[in-house]
Design an enzyme around this catalytic site. Structure first.
Site, PDB file in Angstrom:
ATOM      1  N   SER A   1       8.151  -2.603   0.032  1.00  0.00           N
ATOM      2  CA  SER A   1       7.871  -3.696  -0.894  1.00  0.00           C
ATOM      3  C   SER A   1       9.087  -3.995  -1.774  1.00  0.00           C
ATOM      4  O   SER A   1      10.117  -4.405  -1.258  1.00  0.00           O
ATOM      5  CB  SER A   1       6.605  -3.342  -1.689  1.00  0.00           C
ATOM      6  OG  SER A   1       6.119  -4.462  -2.387  1.00  0.00           O
TER       7      SER A   1
ATOM      8  N   ASP B   1      -0.841 -10.130   5.066  1.00  0.00           N
ATOM      9  CA  ASP B   1      -0.284  -9.575   3.828  1.00  0.00           C
ATOM     10  C   ASP B   1      -0.350 -10.664   2.753  1.00  0.00           C
ATOM     11  O   ASP B   1       0.284 -11.707   2.884  1.00  0.00           O
ATOM     12  CB  ASP B   1       1.174  -9.155   4.096  1.00  0.00           C
ATOM     13  CG  ASP B   1       1.822  -8.443   2.923  1.00  0.00           C
ATOM     14  OD1 ASP B   1       1.434  -8.729   1.771  1.00  0.00           O
ATOM     15  OD2 ASP B   1       2.717  -7.628   3.161  1.00  0.00           O
TER      16      ASP B   1
ATOM     17  N   HIS C   1      -0.793  -5.577   2.564  1.00  0.00           N
ATOM     18  CA  HIS C   1       0.514  -5.172   2.044  1.00  0.00           C
ATOM     19  C   HIS C   1       0.672  -3.644   2.002  1.00  0.00           C
ATOM     20  O   HIS C   1       1.731  -3.151   1.663  1.00  0.00           O
ATOM     21  CB  HIS C   1       0.687  -5.777   0.636  1.00  0.00           C
ATOM     22  CG  HIS C   1       2.106  -5.762   0.147  1.00  0.00           C
ATOM     23  ND1 HIS C   1       3.119  -6.505   0.733  1.00  0.00           N
ATOM     24  CD2 HIS C   1       2.695  -5.082  -0.873  1.00  0.00           C
ATOM     25  CE1 HIS C   1       4.258  -6.284   0.082  1.00  0.00           C
ATOM     26  NE2 HIS C   1       4.028  -5.434  -0.897  1.00  0.00           N
TER      27      HIS C   1
END
Length: 201
Positions: free
Chosen positions: A103, A153, A184
């Protein structure tokens, strides 16, 4: 200096794995992941220098998915310089680093590739985004990149993962885009896919 952990590996011919956590993570988070990918490699795990509502990150954002571009450029430079220092301090090969980022950590790893020539040998990117648009990328030939993306996501739409692959490939990188039918979160199956990819390098 950036807060970090360095663990010397048992095989110095292996790359150093640069671990870059997600928002709200710490330098402890991805250590278990690194031992799954390569238990013999050096580990350099770095904490982001920015706090957003008390949560560590690598650079500021203006809103969800909207990055503070000036801060991104500054923090990318800071991380690149930190890697130079760490390679000298810990005596590892500066040209043999593979980033493993999730991320926000994956985004700063991509930003290194976008802004510097050969800052990394390769990267394992879990749910990255395109950090900047409209800039010309350095020549990325010889750099191997694994992207794990989620088909649904909510933070990083599938089109953005495709766009990132295209940008990296156009600059000469070898990119493997791995899809998970997930959101995610970081899943065990994408970590296993990353390990299999890494073992083929």
């Amino acid at each position: 200096m950036m807060k970090h952990i360095f663990q010397k590996g048992t095989d110095q011919t292996k790359p150093t794995l640069l671990l870059l956590h997600g928002t709200g993570g710490t330098e402890q988070d991805l250590i278990p992941l690194a031992s799954k990918i390569d238990p013999e490699a050096n580990i350099l795990s770095v904490r982001g220098n920015i706090l957003e509502n008390g949560m560590p990150r690598y650079f500021k954002r203006l809103a969800e998915g909207v990055f503070d571009e000036a801060d991104l450029i500054f923090r990318t430079k800071e991380l690149n310089e930190f890697l130079d220092e760490a390679a000298e301090n810990y005596q590892f090969d500066r040209h043999h680093i593979i980033a493993v980022g999730y991320s926000n950590g994956a985004n700063i790893a991509v930003s290194l590739l976008f802004h510097y020539k050969n800052p990394l040998k390769g990267a394992i990117l879990h749910h990255p985004m395109v950090p900047r648009r409209g800039i010309s990328l350095p020549n990325l030939s010889g750099i191997n990149v694994f992207i794990a993306a989620g088909t649904n996501d909510p933070i990083c739409p599938a089109e953005e993962s495709e766009e990132l692959r295209q940008l990296l490939e156009n600059a000469g990188a070898n990119v493997k885009l791995h899809w998970e039918n997930q959101g995610h979160q970081l899943t065990l199956s994408e970590v296993e896919a990353a390990r299999n990819w890494y073992q083929q390098l």
